[in-house]
Enzyme design. Structure first.
Site, PDB file in Angstrom:
ATOM      1  N   LYS A  93       0.860  -1.189   0.000  1.00  0.00           N
ATOM      2  CA  LYS A  93       0.000   0.000   0.000  1.00  0.00           C
ATOM      3  C   LYS A  93       0.885   1.224   0.000  1.00  0.00           C
ATOM      4  O   LYS A  93       1.805   1.331   0.814  1.00  0.00           O
ATOM      5  CB  LYS A  93      -0.874  -0.014   1.270  1.00  0.00           C
ATOM      6  CG  LYS A  93      -1.832   1.154   1.347  1.00  0.00           C
ATOM      7  CD  LYS A  93      -3.151   0.840   0.667  1.00  0.00           C
ATOM      8  CE  LYS A  93      -3.964   2.059   0.349  1.00  0.00           C
ATOM      9  NZ  LYS A  93      -3.619   2.729  -0.934  1.00  0.00           N
ATOM     10  N   GLN A 114       7.236   3.849   3.843  1.00  0.00           N
ATOM     11  CA  GLN A 114       5.825   3.445   3.895  1.00  0.00           C
ATOM     12  C   GLN A 114       5.620   2.179   4.739  1.00  0.00           C
ATOM     13  O   GLN A 114       4.589   2.024   5.389  1.00  0.00           O
ATOM     14  CB  GLN A 114       5.336   3.217   2.460  1.00  0.00           C
ATOM     15  CG  GLN A 114       3.835   3.222   2.294  1.00  0.00           C
ATOM     16  CD  GLN A 114       3.243   4.616   2.186  1.00  0.00           C
ATOM     17  OE1 GLN A 114       3.780   5.455   1.486  1.00  0.00           O
ATOM     18  NE2 GLN A 114       2.151   4.861   2.872  1.00  0.00           N
ATOM     19  N   LYS A 129       5.301   1.670  -3.157  1.00  0.00           N
ATOM     20  CA  LYS A 129       5.203   3.025  -3.713  1.00  0.00           C
ATOM     21  C   LYS A 129       5.483   2.932  -5.204  1.00  0.00           C
ATOM     22  O   LYS A 129       6.110   1.979  -5.653  1.00  0.00           O
ATOM     23  CB  LYS A 129       6.247   3.930  -3.048  1.00  0.00           C
ATOM     24  CG  LYS A 129       5.939   5.405  -3.160  1.00  0.00           C
ATOM     25  CD  LYS A 129       4.982   5.897  -2.082  1.00  0.00           C
ATOM     26  CE  LYS A 129       4.577   7.344  -2.333  1.00  0.00           C
ATOM     27  NZ  LYS A 129       3.805   7.903  -1.214  1.00  0.00           N
ATOM     28  N   GLY A 168      -2.812   8.196  -4.336  1.00  0.00           N
ATOM     29  CA  GLY A 168      -2.176   9.401  -4.861  1.00  0.00           C
ATOM     30  C   GLY A 168      -0.928   9.793  -4.082  1.00  0.00           C
ATOM     31  O   GLY A 168      -0.631   9.245  -3.017  1.00  0.00           O
ATOM     32  N   ASP A 169      -0.205  10.737  -4.634  1.00  0.00           N
ATOM     33  CA  ASP A 169       0.939  11.385  -3.983  1.00  0.00           C
ATOM     34  C   ASP A 169       1.183  12.645  -4.825  1.00  0.00           C
ATOM     35  O   ASP A 169       0.252  13.116  -5.503  1.00  0.00           O
ATOM     36  CB  ASP A 169       2.166  10.447  -3.968  1.00  0.00           C
ATOM     37  CG  ASP A 169       3.303  10.957  -3.081  1.00  0.00           C
ATOM     38  OD1 ASP A 169       3.246  10.746  -1.860  1.00  0.00           O
ATOM     39  OD2 ASP A 169       4.253  11.588  -3.596  1.00  0.00           O
ATOM     40  N   THR A 213      -4.462  13.429   5.199  1.00  0.00           N
ATOM     41  CA  THR A 213      -3.033  13.610   5.505  1.00  0.00           C
ATOM     42  C   THR A 213      -2.806  14.948   6.219  1.00  0.00           C
ATOM     43  O   THR A 213      -2.146  15.007   7.264  1.00  0.00           O
ATOM     44  CB  THR A 213      -2.189  13.529   4.225  1.00  0.00           C
ATOM     45  OG1 THR A 213      -2.529  12.317   3.539  1.00  0.00           O
ATOM     46  CG2 THR A 213      -0.714  13.544   4.534  1.00  0.00           C
TER      47      THR A 213
HETATM   48  P1  NDP Z   1       0.612  17.659  -4.474  1.00  0.00           P
HETATM   49  O1  NDP Z   1       1.095  17.285  -5.829  1.00  0.00           O
HETATM   50  O2  NDP Z   1      -0.839  17.833  -4.237  1.00  0.00           O
HETATM   51  O3  NDP Z   1       1.343  19.019  -4.007  1.00  0.00           O
HETATM   52  C1  NDP Z   1       2.739  19.085  -3.940  1.00  0.00           C
HETATM   53  C2  NDP Z   1       3.122  20.489  -3.517  1.00  0.00           C
HETATM   54  O4  NDP Z   1       4.510  20.512  -3.227  1.00  0.00           O
HETATM   55  C3  NDP Z   1       2.910  21.511  -4.628  1.00  0.00           C
HETATM   56  O5  NDP Z   1       2.645  22.761  -4.056  1.00  0.00           O
HETATM   57  C4  NDP Z   1       4.257  21.515  -5.341  1.00  0.00           C
HETATM   58  O6  NDP Z   1       4.549  22.711  -6.039  1.00  0.00           O
HETATM   59  C5  NDP Z   1       5.198  21.356  -4.165  1.00  0.00           C
HETATM   60  N1  NDP Z   1       6.428  20.685  -4.624  1.00  0.00           N
HETATM   61  C6  NDP Z   1       6.537  19.442  -5.146  1.00  0.00           C
HETATM   62  N2  NDP Z   1       7.798  19.170  -5.488  1.00  0.00           N
HETATM   63  C7  NDP Z   1       8.486  20.276  -5.172  1.00  0.00           C
HETATM   64  C8  NDP Z   1       9.848  20.626  -5.278  1.00  0.00           C
HETATM   65  N3  NDP Z   1      10.759  19.766  -5.785  1.00  0.00           N
HETATM   66  N4  NDP Z   1      10.224  21.841  -4.821  1.00  0.00           N
HETATM   67  C9  NDP Z   1       9.315  22.698  -4.291  1.00  0.00           C
HETATM   68  N5  NDP Z   1       8.003  22.425  -4.183  1.00  0.00           N
HETATM   69  C10 NDP Z   1       7.608  21.231  -4.607  1.00  0.00           C
HETATM   70  O7  NDP Z   1       1.227  16.561  -3.479  1.00  0.00           O
HETATM   71  P2  NDP Z   1       0.747  16.167  -2.005  1.00  0.00           P
HETATM   72  O8  NDP Z   1       0.265  17.362  -1.287  1.00  0.00           O
HETATM   73  O9  NDP Z   1      -0.111  14.976  -2.122  1.00  0.00           O
HETATM   74  O10 NDP Z   1       2.121  15.663  -1.369  1.00  0.00           O
HETATM   75  C11 NDP Z   1       3.007  16.538  -0.645  1.00  0.00           C
HETATM   76  C12 NDP Z   1       3.936  15.713   0.221  1.00  0.00           C
HETATM   77  O11 NDP Z   1       3.156  14.949   1.155  1.00  0.00           O
HETATM   78  C13 NDP Z   1       4.812  14.692  -0.506  1.00  0.00           C
HETATM   79  O12 NDP Z   1       6.040  14.572   0.177  1.00  0.00           O
HETATM   80  C14 NDP Z   1       4.032  13.399  -0.336  1.00  0.00           C
HETATM   81  O13 NDP Z   1       4.854  12.254  -0.454  1.00  0.00           O
HETATM   82  C15 NDP Z   1       3.512  13.573   1.067  1.00  0.00           C
HETATM   83  N6  NDP Z   1       2.366  12.751   1.438  1.00  0.00           N
HETATM   84  C16 NDP Z   1       1.206  12.827   0.710  1.00  0.00           C
HETATM   85  C17 NDP Z   1       0.124  12.055   1.084  1.00  0.00           C
HETATM   86  C18 NDP Z   1      -1.204  12.178   0.425  1.00  0.00           C
HETATM   87  O14 NDP Z   1      -2.165  11.594   0.931  1.00  0.00           O
HETATM   88  N7  NDP Z   1      -1.334  12.895  -0.683  1.00  0.00           N
HETATM   89  C19 NDP Z   1       0.221  11.080   2.191  1.00  0.00           C
HETATM   90  C20 NDP Z   1       1.448  11.162   2.940  1.00  0.00           C
HETATM   91  C21 NDP Z   1       2.484  11.950   2.538  1.00  0.00           C
HETATM   92  P3  NDP Z   1       4.617  22.715  -7.658  1.00  0.00           P
HETATM   93  O15 NDP Z   1       3.186  22.623  -8.102  1.00  0.00           O
HETATM   94  O16 NDP Z   1       5.285  23.975  -8.021  1.00  0.00           O
HETATM   95  O17 NDP Z   1       5.414  21.493  -8.058  1.00  0.00           O
END
Ligand code: NDP
Length: 449
Positions: A93, A114, A129, A168-169, A213
């Site tokens: 998962k 994970q 993942k 998703g991620d 999250t």
């Molecule tokens: P989204 O794609 O919805 O949002 C990602 C955000 O982070 C965007 O604002 C993006 O900006 C920014 N971002 C991504 N990569 C970079 C980078 N290299 N430098 C600067 N900004 C960056 O993703 P999520 O909100 O789902 O995920 C965010 C984090 O949370 C990740 O680490 C993910 O693994 C973790 N996570 C997510 C879960 C979930 O349920 N979705 C569960 C547990 C953890 P831009 O649009 O400019 O790229």
């Protein structure tokens, strides 16, 4: 203890030798191994069964070609990944990430983390993942759909509700899960709701999954503050990112009386002296799929956009790194500490560098590692699987109550485990050890496989 530590150091060196050019995976492994010496000293049976060597090697790694055609008829080829890391506790998962930085090392780091996170939830889910180096930014809906369909045309043979359940991620939200699910259903001719989580609420999704999250990360911070006799009410917060996790972190902070001042994307950050206007931010990010700079343009004089800046320079009481790995380094930690930060809760996976974690801990800042603090998302995914298996849909209140209970329990087990192993208040050690013990006991019981 020294024997255990020497052995763990040797193992770490071997992992780095056998998995070259995977710095994020090395970092994630090092962070876990650094905290396990007391466990191996107390539980010698773990050392005798090759358990750690098995745990560090994914059960299966899949890499595949993903060809797709853009709106002008040009063919593109991306690379797809799924790492099925450990299934001792349940089906693999973990989410799918679509971002140009995705490679096998990034997917392995995320899959490895994970395993422990999923174990901490107390639910029956293993660790995995996946993702692709595809960049959804600037692509039309039709291009994203064709990419998702091509991706699933290979992935479908490796997943299933009892085998491997992606979600998703970064870069994969409700739109992408919809296209992926549609193609899976078409290829297999099965309505197998439990094969993916994060589905739409009308077709097998769980209420509160999009929120889980971010909400969970705030609830974890509230628990850490509660231990210290404090609460979030009236505190200011810095939040990075503006995606799924960041938006619902901001929402829950506001519900609990805190004032989130910032959000960001890869181009820079916004600071809003009046606090983030969530309705405006959601309109820009979720409806228009725009950039945070647009927020400052429309919000008026209380907000400004800082191109290329880092949110951590904005003084606040609590911090929520919610964008991506290694986004908060040692200099950022020093700035936050100087500005009096009380707690840091990782919504993202491994957003804080090891040096920054040590600085926070040495300064007495409550630090919640992602494995514990952002586990609310996968926990509600597991609740989505439970609802799918029973062909029922629970109401919002019930799922929110379950989430709150799970976050309280994760906090309690990480806190109690850290005390038991003589490192009170160290949630990194507590979360790693508690997650490890649960997986390790299952692996021992199931023999050498
Ligand atoms: P989204 O794609 O919805 O949002 C990602 C955000 O982070 C965007 O604002 C993006 O900006 C920014 N971002 C991504 N990569 C970079 C980078 N290299 N430098 C600067 N900004 C960056 O993703 P999520 O909100 O789902 O995920 C965010 C984090 O949370 C990740 O680490 C993910 O693994 C973790 N996570 C997510 C879960 C979930 O349920 N979705 C569960 C547990 C953890 P831009 O649009 O400019 O790229």
């Amino acid at each position: 203890m020294t024997v255990a530590k020497d052995r763990l150091d040797a193992l770490r060196a071997e992992i780095e030798r056998r998995n070259p050019a995977q710095p994020e995976f090395h970092q994630a492994v090092r962070e876990v191994l650094d905290t396990l010496a007391p466990v191996f000293a107390a539980r010698p049976e773990y050392a005798e069964s090759g358990l750690l060597e098995r745990l560090l090697e994914p059960e299966r790694q899949i890499i595949f070609r993903v060809p797709w055609t853009d709106d002008r008829g040009r063919v593109h080829v991306n690379r797809g990944y799924r790492v099925e890391f450990n299934s001792a506790l349940g089906p693999y998962k973990g989410g799918l990430r679509f971002h140009p930085s995705v490679d096998i090392g990034v997917v392995k780091f995320l899959g490895f983390e994970q395993i422990f996170k999923n174990a901490l939830t107390g639910l029956g889910i293993g660790g995995g993942k996946g993702g692709s180096d595809f960049d959804p930014h600037g692509k039309s809906d039709a291009e994203v759909m064709r990419f998702c369909q091509s991706f699933m045309t290979e992935l479908y043979r490796h997943i299933g509700e009892h085998t491997d359940v992606p979600a998703g991620d970064i870069g994969v939200g409700g739109r992408e899960i919809g296209y992926l699910f549609g193609q899976y259903r078409r290829i297999t001719n099965r309505w197998e709701a439990g094969v993916l989580t994060g589905k739409g609420i009308g077709w097998g999704g769980s209420s509160i999954r999009p929120e889980a999250t971010g909400y969970g990360s705030v609830l974890f911070a509230a628990e850490m503050l509660n231990v210290r006799g404090e609460s979030l009410d009236g505190l200011t917060a810095v939040v990075s990112g503006s995606g799924n996790v960041a938006l619902y972190t901001i929402e829950k902070l506001q519900q609990l009386g805190a004032n989130p001042l910032t959000c960001s994307d890869s181009k820079g950050y916004v600071v809003d002296d009046k606090g983030i206007d969530l309705a405006l931010l959601r309109q820009i990010k979720e409806v228009e799929r725009g950039r945070v700079s647009e927020y400052a343009v429309r919000r008026g004089s209380s907000a400004r956009f800082v191109p290329g800046g880092r949110v951590w320079e904005v003084p606040a009481d609590v911090a929520f790194p919610s964008a991506t790995q290694n986004e908060l380094g040692a200099d950022d930690a020093r700035t936050l500490i100087e500005n009096g930060v009380k707690a840091v809760s990782e919504g993202a996976n491994m957003p804080t560098t090891p040096e920054a974690v040590h600085l926070f801990q040495a300064a007495g800042v409550a630090f919640g590692p992602g494995k514990a603090a952002n586990a609310g998302g996968v926990a509600v995914s597991a609740l989505e699987m439970a609802q799918n298996a029973g062909r029922v849909a629970w109401g919002r209140d019930r799922v929110e109550e379950e989430l709150a209970g799970i976050m309280r329990s994760i906090h309690a087990v990480a806190h109690e485990t850290a005390e038991r192993y003589g490192t009170p208040g160290d949630y990194v050690a507590g979360a790693n050890i508690a997650g490890f013990e649960r997986v390790a006991d299952a692996m021992l019981a199931q023999g050498i496989i």
